[in-house]
Design a protein around this motif. Sequence first.
Motif, PDB file in Angstrom:
ATOM      1  N   PHE A   1       0.829  -1.203   0.000  1.00 38.85           N
ATOM      2  CA  PHE A   1       0.000   0.000   0.000  1.00 38.85           C
ATOM      3  C   PHE A   1       0.862   1.252   0.000  1.00 38.85           C
ATOM      4  CE2 PHE A   1      -2.035   3.333   2.568  1.00 38.85           C
ATOM      5  CZ  PHE A   1      -3.095   3.629   1.732  1.00 38.85           C
ATOM      6  N   LEU A   2       1.869   1.302   0.869  1.00 36.61           N
ATOM      7  CA  LEU A   2       2.739   2.477   0.929  1.00 36.61           C
ATOM      8  C   LEU A   2       3.533   2.637  -0.361  1.00 36.61           C
ATOM      9  CD1 LEU A   2       4.067   2.269   4.594  1.00 36.61           C
ATOM     10  CD2 LEU A   2       2.321   3.806   3.662  1.00 36.61           C
ATOM     11  N   GLY A   3       3.914   1.539  -0.985  1.00 39.57           N
ATOM     12  CA  GLY A   3       4.621   1.610  -2.260  1.00 39.57           C
ATOM     13  C   GLY A   3       3.748   2.176  -3.361  1.00 39.57           C
ATOM     14  N   VAL A   4       2.496   1.749  -3.421  1.00 42.89           N
ATOM     15  CA  VAL A   4       1.570   2.259  -4.434  1.00 42.89           C
ATOM     16  C   VAL A   4       1.315   3.753  -4.224  1.00 42.89           C
ATOM     17  CG1 VAL A   4      -0.830   2.129  -5.234  1.00 42.89           C
ATOM     18  CG2 VAL A   4       0.482   0.042  -4.896  1.00 42.89           C
ATOM     19  N   VAL A   5       1.088   4.151  -2.988  1.00 41.08           N
ATOM     20  CA  VAL A   5       0.866   5.568  -2.691  1.00 41.08           C
ATOM     21  C   VAL A   5       2.104   6.386  -3.046  1.00 41.08           C
ATOM     22  CG1 VAL A   5       0.482   7.226  -0.824  1.00 41.08           C
ATOM     23  CG2 VAL A   5      -0.904   5.158  -0.959  1.00 41.08           C
ATOM     24  N   GLY A   6       3.278   5.872  -2.713  1.00 43.64           N
ATOM     25  CA  GLY A   6       4.513   6.563  -3.049  1.00 43.64           C
ATOM     26  C   GLY A   6       4.703   6.710  -4.550  1.00 43.64           C
ATOM     27  N   CYS A   7       4.379   5.655  -5.301  1.00 43.37           N
ATOM     28  CA  CYS A   7       4.500   5.728  -6.765  1.00 43.37           C
ATOM     29  C   CYS A   7       3.513   6.736  -7.353  1.00 43.37           C
ATOM     30  CB  CYS A   7       4.281   4.348  -7.378  1.00 43.37           C
ATOM     31  SG  CYS A   7       5.670   3.231  -7.116  1.00 43.37           S
ATOM     32  N   LEU A   8       2.313   6.793  -6.805  1.00 46.85           N
ATOM     33  CA  LEU A   8       1.342   7.775  -7.290  1.00 46.85           C
ATOM     34  C   LEU A   8       1.807   9.201  -6.994  1.00 46.85           C
ATOM     35  CD1 LEU A   8      -2.029   6.060  -6.320  1.00 46.85           C
ATOM     36  CD2 LEU A   8      -1.084   6.374  -8.615  1.00 46.85           C
ATOM     37  N   LEU A   9       2.360   9.416  -5.811  1.00 44.37           N
ATOM     38  CA  LEU A   9       2.893  10.746  -5.486  1.00 44.37           C
ATOM     39  C   LEU A   9       4.073  11.098  -6.381  1.00 44.37           C
ATOM     40  CD1 LEU A   9       2.736  10.694  -1.588  1.00 44.37           C
ATOM     41  CD2 LEU A   9       1.349  12.080  -3.140  1.00 44.37           C
ATOM     42  N   LEU A  10       4.933  10.140  -6.655  1.00 39.31           N
ATOM     43  CA  LEU A  10       6.068  10.382  -7.541  1.00 39.31           C
ATOM     44  C   LEU A  10       5.596  10.687  -8.956  1.00 39.31           C
ATOM     45  CD1 LEU A  10       9.159  10.364  -7.878  1.00 39.31           C
ATOM     46  CD2 LEU A  10       8.957   7.947  -8.478  1.00 39.31           C
ATOM     47  N   ALA A  11       4.608   9.939  -9.446  1.00 45.53           N
ATOM     48  CA  ALA A  11       4.081  10.191 -10.783  1.00 45.53           C
ATOM     49  C   ALA A  11       3.438  11.577 -10.860  1.00 45.53           C
ATOM     50  CB  ALA A  11       3.063   9.110 -11.154  1.00 45.53           C
ATOM     51  N   ALA A  12       2.713  11.986  -9.833  1.00 42.45           N
ATOM     52  CA  ALA A  12       2.093  13.312  -9.824  1.00 42.45           C
ATOM     53  C   ALA A  12       3.157  14.402  -9.797  1.00 42.45           C
ATOM     54  CB  ALA A  12       1.162  13.440  -8.622  1.00 42.45           C
ATOM     55  N   ALA A  13       4.226  14.194  -9.024  1.00 40.88           N
ATOM     56  CA  ALA A  13       5.294  15.186  -8.957  1.00 40.88           C
ATOM     57  C   ALA A  13       6.016  15.297 -10.295  1.00 40.88           C
ATOM     58  CB  ALA A  13       6.275  14.811  -7.854  1.00 40.88           C
ATOM     59  N   MET A  14       6.283  14.170 -10.949  1.00 39.56           N
ATOM     60  CA  MET A  14       6.954  14.199 -12.257  1.00 39.56           C
ATOM     61  C   MET A  14       6.067  14.876 -13.301  1.00 39.56           C
ATOM     62  SD  MET A  14       9.955  12.921 -12.007  1.00 39.56           S
ATOM     63  CE  MET A  14      10.182  13.531 -10.369  1.00 39.56           C
ATOM     64  N   HIS A  15       4.767  14.603 -13.226  1.00 39.19           N
ATOM     65  CA  HIS A  15       3.834  15.238 -14.152  1.00 39.19           C
ATOM     66  C   HIS A  15       3.844  16.762 -13.971  1.00 39.19           C
ATOM     67  CE1 HIS A  15      -0.157  16.773 -15.374  1.00 39.19           C
ATOM     68  NE2 HIS A  15       0.007  15.937 -16.404  1.00 39.19           N
ATOM     69  N   ASP A  16       3.818  17.190 -12.707  1.00 38.70           N
ATOM     70  CA  ASP A  16       3.826  18.640 -12.436  1.00 38.70           C
ATOM     71  C   ASP A  16       5.127  19.291 -12.898  1.00 38.70           C
ATOM     72  OD1 ASP A  16       1.332  18.499 -11.373  1.00 38.70           O
ATOM     73  OD2 ASP A  16       1.962  18.568  -9.279  1.00 38.70           O
ATOM     74  N   LEU A  17       6.242  18.583 -12.703  1.00 37.53           N
ATOM     75  CA  LEU A  17       7.529  19.175 -13.059  1.00 37.53           C
ATOM     76  C   LEU A  17       7.739  19.271 -14.565  1.00 37.53           C
ATOM     77  CD1 LEU A  17       9.939  17.538 -10.457  1.00 37.53           C
ATOM     78  CD2 LEU A  17       9.307  19.937 -10.622  1.00 37.53           C
ATOM     79  N   TYR A  18       7.335  18.250 -15.294  1.00 45.32           N
ATOM     80  CA  TYR A  18       7.713  18.185 -16.702  1.00 45.32           C
ATOM     81  C   TYR A  18       6.606  18.511 -17.693  1.00 45.32           C
ATOM     82  CZ  TYR A  18      11.957  16.093 -14.914  1.00 45.32           C
ATOM     83  OH  TYR A  18      13.121  15.870 -14.236  1.00 45.32           O
ATOM     84  N   PHE A  19       5.349  18.450 -17.281  1.00 47.20           N
ATOM     85  CA  PHE A  19       4.267  18.663 -18.244  1.00 47.20           C
ATOM     86  C   PHE A  19       3.409  19.885 -17.956  1.00 47.20           C
ATOM     87  CE2 PHE A  19       5.031  14.029 -18.488  1.00 47.20           C
ATOM     88  CZ  PHE A  19       5.497  14.000 -19.768  1.00 47.20           C
ATOM     89  N   LEU A  20       3.631  20.556 -16.831  1.00 45.58           N
ATOM     90  CA  LEU A  20       2.847  21.755 -16.539  1.00 45.58           C
ATOM     91  C   LEU A  20       3.703  22.990 -16.625  1.00 45.58           C
ATOM     92  CD1 LEU A  20       0.573  20.627 -13.563  1.00 45.58           C
ATOM     93  CD2 LEU A  20      -0.014  20.870 -15.955  1.00 45.58           C
TER      94      LEU A  20
END
Length: 50
Positions: free
Chosen positions: A31-50
């Motif tokens: 569960f913590l791994g999935v949540v961490g991956c979702l947070l990482l994906a959201a952060a990467m999206h914000d950094l590179y696509f917005l």
Amino acid sequence: MQETPRGQVPAPTSEPRGCLFALSQPPLMIFLGVVGCLLLAAAMHDLYFL
């Protein structure tokens, strides 16, 4: 916490269980791994696509 009569020592548990015992459980780590991956994906999206 359980109450014991005066003068009587409570029986020791087989092993003390704390935070590290809880973190060693596979469902919690998944569960913590999935949540961490979702947070990482959201952060990467914000950094590179917005």
